[in-house]
Design a protein around this motif. Sequence first.
Motif, PDB file in Angstrom:
ATOM      1  N   GLU A   1       6.937  -2.328  -2.994  1.00 27.20           N
ATOM      2  CA  GLU A   1       7.155  -0.909  -3.497  1.00 27.20           C
ATOM      3  C   GLU A   1       6.990   0.288  -2.443  1.00 27.20           C
TER       4      GLU A   1
ATOM      5  N   TYR B   1       1.814   3.408  -3.700  1.00 28.48           N
ATOM      6  CA  TYR B   1       1.611   4.092  -5.180  1.00 28.48           C
ATOM      7  C   TYR B   1       0.142   4.022  -5.423  1.00 28.48           C
TER       8      TYR B   1
ATOM      9  N   GLU C   1       8.269   4.667 -12.994  1.00 27.56           N
ATOM     10  CA  GLU C   1       7.604   4.099 -11.867  1.00 27.56           C
ATOM     11  C   GLU C   1       7.293   4.966 -10.494  1.00 27.56           C
ATOM     12  N   ASP C   2       8.224   5.898 -10.344  1.00 28.08           N
ATOM     13  CA  ASP C   2       8.345   6.778  -9.353  1.00 28.08           C
ATOM     14  C   ASP C   2       7.149   7.755  -9.724  1.00 28.08           C
TER      15      ASP C   2
ATOM     16  N   TYR D   1       4.031   6.913  -7.559  1.00 25.38           N
ATOM     17  CA  TYR D   1       4.160   7.000  -6.123  1.00 25.38           C
ATOM     18  C   TYR D   1       3.241   7.959  -5.545  1.00 25.38           C
TER      19      TYR D   1
ATOM     20  N   LYS E   1       5.799  11.734  -3.439  1.00 27.77           N
ATOM     21  CA  LYS E   1       7.213  11.904  -4.088  1.00 27.77           C
ATOM     22  C   LYS E   1       8.327  12.483  -3.496  1.00 27.77           C
TER      23      LYS E   1
END
Length: 421
Positions: free
Chosen positions: A36, A39, A54-55, A58, A61
């Motif tokens: 990934e 995050y 899910e973003d 992070y 971003k």
Amino acid sequence: MHHLIVGAGPAGVTAAEIIRELEPEATITLVGDEPEPPYSRMAIPYMLVGKVGEDGTYLRKGPNHYDRLGITLMPGRRMTGLDPAAKRIALDGGESLAYDRLLLALGARPMRPPIEGLDLPGVHTCWTLADARKIAEEAIPGSHVVLMGAGFVGTIVLEALALRQVSLTVVEMGDRMVPRMMDEVAGGMLKRWCEAKGVRVLTGTGIRRITQAESAADTRDSLVVELSDGATLPAHLVVVSAGVRSNTEAVAASGIALGNGILVDDHMRTSLPHVFAAGDVAQGRDFMSGEAHVHAIQITAAAHGRIAAYNMTGNDQAYHGSLNMNVLDTLGLITCSFGSWQGNGGHCARLVDEAGFRYLRLEFDGTSDVVIGAQAVGTTDHVGALRGLIQSKRRLGPAVKEQMMADPTRFMNGFVQTLHR
């Protein structure tokens, strides 16, 4: 200069960014062991309840954030060894990387107690995005879910599961919830609050084993959880939150000094030349005691990364120690603790409102007028001042201390008065 950072969590990302500010021409490589983008684990519960995608977990971003800064990101690569004489690390797959300066931000992993059945389908930790995806699939509204552990991380997971409207039972071996953050009064309040919200909480109880169900009233219940008292619980999903352990295995044969984590000095240097450590893997100064501890919280990880970056680039900066601090919002009840909240046998001021779910405890250093720790339940008013009062280590004076002993809610007055001295 090649700065190699292993670990793409808050410590590693913070260090990479600050190194870029301090050394615009340096080569920076950031290695992460998950596929990934970097995050925040603390954002996973928000993903589980649908507050963010899910973003939203992070750490950064902006599009092409790492490319824009000239940071080479290598996701999905696990470090397997360190050769300090050759100044190289080994990666899985047989590759190796050379470094001039190395930061070990290897993080931690969930502990898995020696309990039969933890490898069964439907039993998961809640530590990675991959874990969260599995839990999101299986935490079906109305289904039976068992959460093993009501520590700090477990209680965050508790809220996420409860908000998914599962039938939740929490099993905690300690005599209260969050025993490393709260005393009996605070932990008891939190338990009663959760039970009033429909969560069953079993303290002083362990899990003996987990087996596959032969038959169940609810066909979704594929698991049977056997408790230490002989009782059993049906479960569709079991989430394990039994604490974390620093990831030191990859460097164990390197000769680096280890304790519960990688031992570091006040500049985040390890016992090996040109090798630094930060975050959940680093065992460094505790602000209150001066002893070396692992503080596996995000604010400490980011602070470690910052200090390491300055010293890796030759800019001398010392770390004054991490303050033990925890804040939880559990189904609407705010609980927090700062510093030496359990005290050292000195004077203690308490205010208890059991019916109103409010509690305040202040701990003084022996018989002195210096506050060294605090707990609060059910209030957010000026809790930042509690932290400031403890971190400042300032003397209150006999009159102010007497006021706070009689009424601990007057700590804000004490904080303001110390600012003007």
